[in-house]
Motif scaffolding. Structure first.
Motif, PDB file in Angstrom:
ATOM      1  N   ALA A 156       0.829  -1.205   0.000  1.00  0.00           N
ATOM      2  CA  ALA A 156       0.000   0.000   0.000  1.00  0.00           C
ATOM      3  C   ALA A 156       0.864   1.255   0.000  1.00  0.00           C
ATOM      4  CB  ALA A 156      -0.923  -0.013   1.220  1.00  0.00           C
ATOM      5  N   GLN A 157       1.995   1.199   0.715  1.00  0.00           N
ATOM      6  CA  GLN A 157       2.936   2.321   0.705  1.00  0.00           C
ATOM      7  C   GLN A 157       3.467   2.559  -0.707  1.00  0.00           C
ATOM      8  OE1 GLN A 157       3.850   4.632   2.645  1.00  0.00           O
ATOM      9  NE2 GLN A 157       5.840   5.341   1.918  1.00  0.00           N
ATOM     10  N   ASP A 158       3.771   1.492  -1.428  1.00  0.00           N
ATOM     11  CA  ASP A 158       4.235   1.629  -2.809  1.00  0.00           C
ATOM     12  C   ASP A 158       3.214   2.373  -3.664  1.00  0.00           C
ATOM     13  OD1 ASP A 158       6.517   0.244  -2.159  1.00  0.00           O
ATOM     14  OD2 ASP A 158       5.965  -1.610  -3.213  1.00  0.00           O
ATOM     15  N   ALA A 159       1.930   2.145  -3.363  1.00  0.00           N
ATOM     16  CA  ALA A 159       0.852   2.763  -4.142  1.00  0.00           C
ATOM     17  C   ALA A 159       0.467   4.139  -3.630  1.00  0.00           C
ATOM     18  CB  ALA A 159      -0.379   1.845  -4.117  1.00  0.00           C
ATOM     19  N   GLY A 160       1.153   4.613  -2.572  1.00  0.00           N
ATOM     20  CA  GLY A 160       0.814   5.910  -2.007  1.00  0.00           C
ATOM     21  C   GLY A 160      -0.472   5.912  -1.211  1.00  0.00           C
ATOM     22  N   LYS A 161      -0.870   4.726  -0.723  1.00  0.00           N
ATOM     23  CA  LYS A 161      -2.146   4.592  -0.013  1.00  0.00           C
ATOM     24  C   LYS A 161      -1.959   3.985   1.380  1.00  0.00           C
ATOM     25  CE  LYS A 161      -4.510   5.825  -3.720  1.00  0.00           C
ATOM     26  NZ  LYS A 161      -5.360   7.045  -3.774  1.00  0.00           N
ATOM     27  N   PHE A 162      -0.767   4.096   1.920  1.00  0.00           N
ATOM     28  CA  PHE A 162      -0.490   3.406   3.187  1.00  0.00           C
ATOM     29  C   PHE A 162      -1.414   3.856   4.311  1.00  0.00           C
ATOM     30  CE2 PHE A 162       1.522   3.684   7.375  1.00  0.00           C
ATOM     31  CZ  PHE A 162       1.671   2.331   7.654  1.00  0.00           C
ATOM     32  N   GLU A 163      -1.538   5.142   4.520  1.00  0.00           N
ATOM     33  CA  GLU A 163      -2.270   5.633   5.689  1.00  0.00           C
ATOM     34  C   GLU A 163      -3.718   5.142   5.679  1.00  0.00           C
ATOM     35  OE1 GLU A 163      -3.259   9.819   8.062  1.00  0.00           O
ATOM     36  OE2 GLU A 163      -2.044   9.839   6.237  1.00  0.00           O
ATOM     37  N   ALA A 164      -4.387   5.286   4.549  1.00  0.00           N
ATOM     38  CA  ALA A 164      -5.784   4.870   4.459  1.00  0.00           C
ATOM     39  C   ALA A 164      -5.921   3.364   4.627  1.00  0.00           C
ATOM     40  CB  ALA A 164      -6.378   5.314   3.120  1.00  0.00           C
ATOM     41  N   TYR A 165      -5.025   2.618   4.016  1.00  0.00           N
ATOM     42  CA  TYR A 165      -5.101   1.150   4.113  1.00  0.00           C
ATOM     43  C   TYR A 165      -4.764   0.679   5.531  1.00  0.00           C
ATOM     44  CZ  TYR A 165      -4.381  -3.783   3.011  1.00  0.00           C
ATOM     45  OH  TYR A 165      -4.460  -5.158   2.991  1.00  0.00           O
ATOM     46  N   LYS A 192     -10.348  -2.848  -1.385  1.00  0.00           N
ATOM     47  CA  LYS A 192     -11.524  -2.314  -2.096  1.00  0.00           C
ATOM     48  C   LYS A 192     -12.128  -1.130  -1.339  1.00  0.00           C
ATOM     49  CE  LYS A 192     -12.699  -6.848  -4.074  1.00  0.00           C
ATOM     50  NZ  LYS A 192     -12.337  -6.506  -5.465  1.00  0.00           N
ATOM     51  N   GLN A 193     -11.818  -1.030  -0.035  1.00  0.00           N
ATOM     52  CA  GLN A 193     -12.352   0.076   0.770  1.00  0.00           C
ATOM     53  C   GLN A 193     -11.481   1.333   0.672  1.00  0.00           C
ATOM     54  OE1 GLN A 193     -13.664  -1.078   4.782  1.00  0.00           O
ATOM     55  NE2 GLN A 193     -13.372  -3.224   4.211  1.00  0.00           N
TER      56      GLN A 193
END
Length: 320
Positions: A156-165, A192-193
């Motif tokens: 998720a960090q790779d995708a720039g979505k770590f905090e939300a995930y 998916k969320q």
């Protein structure tokens, strides 16, 4: 003596001399091979020692770490080899390191109680949070959900979505005895969320177990700083052990946390006296079990690194 006898004896002497010469040659060759072999062995040993020294001097980072992971120089590891996922401004005056486990119930309690406070401090530039996912519960239960969830955090960090995930994973945390995070399909479904994370790239990364090595090194670092008495969550602030402040309610605990971080930031920092209305928690976390609390105290005594247990909303660490 006949001529034939004299010739025979002469030939015998020549043959004996020839045999002695050949034997001397063989002896010299053996000695030469032995010397050369010894020299070669010394060279090989020296090369091996040299490589070992060189490897020992190299930074002890895993082969692969998530994009944007940073060397955590204030998280208790003297060699600064712990690679953390950062949230916040790198110029923030307070660096708060947390070692946490996606399966750890006390980590969820910490997140539930203190997330509004630390996010406010991150937003106003006072705090940088350095997160090390670890595998404490796996080690205690022979499961693998901590390892798999931490790997998914890296993806998720790779995708720039770590905090939300990260927040979604803790919101959906199962009981510690239920190892549902061991399923990569479960972790992929949770994506998916998070808008923009439900991608083939994320799925491939999770299934490849790309960051298992990084996770294992984080856990090794946690053992290092706690003298092999690991507990989660474990905190360091600006290089020193940090204990979460308590409070009679979640709001009180958050205010105490903000005050403690502002104090570390120094008098020039803008005070953050209260949690903003949009960030207030709706409830408080319950107290931890006495068993976890007593184990936490032992870990704190040995390393001073884990959060203290209390009857307030402040969570205490899960310990081995």
């Amino acid at each position: 003596m006949s001529k034939a006898n004299r010739l025979g004896k002469e030939l015998a002497r020549e043959r004996t001399a020839q045999l002695r010469f050949e034997q001397a040659q063989r002896t010299r060759r053996k000695r030469l091979y032995s010397v050369n072999g010894s020299v070669f062995g010394v060279v090989i040993i020296a090369a091996i020692v040299g490589l070992a020294v060189q490897n020992a001097l190299l930074p002890k980072t895993p082969t692969q770490v998530p994009v944007g992971a940073v060397a955590d120089t204030t998280g208790g590891v003297a060699a600064a080899d712990g690679m953390a996922i950062p949230l916040g401004d790198s110029s923030a005056k307070v660096k708060l390191t947390v070692y946490e486990d996606a399966r750890c119930s006390n980590c969820k309690s910490y997140e539930t109680t203190y997330t509004p406070a630390y996010k406010q401090l991150i937003q106003n530039g006072t705090l940088e949070l350095l997160i090390h996912p670890v595998t404490l519960i796996d080690e205690n239960t022979s499961g693998s959900g901590s390892l798999h969830a931490g790997n998914a955090f890296g993806c998720a960090q790779d995708a720039g979505k770590f905090e939300a995930y990260h927040d979604i994973v803790f919101t959906n945390q199962p009981d510690e005895g239920t190892d549902s995070f061991a399923s990569d399909a479960t972790l992929i479904a949770l994506a998916k969320q998070v808008p923009g994370l439900d991608t083939k790239t994320f799925e491939t990364c999770v299934n490849s177990h790309k960051y298992f090595g990084w996770m294992r090194e984080n856990y090794a670092d946690l053992n290092k700083i706690t003298n092999n008495k690991p507990a989660t969550p474990t905190f360091y602030a600006n290089g020193s052990a940090f204990s979460l402040p308590g409070g009679s309610t979640a709001t009180d605990a958050q205010a105490a946390f903000i005050a403690a971080i502002d104090k570390l930031a120094g008098p020039s920092a803008s005070p953050s006296a209260s949690v903003s209305g949009s960030a207030k928690a709706s409830g408080s976390a319950g107290p931890s079990s006495s068993a976890a609390a007593s184990t936490s105290a032992a870990a704190s005594a040995s390393a001073g690194a884990s959060a203290s247990a209390s009857a307030s909303p402040s969570p205490s660490p899960s310990a081995s």
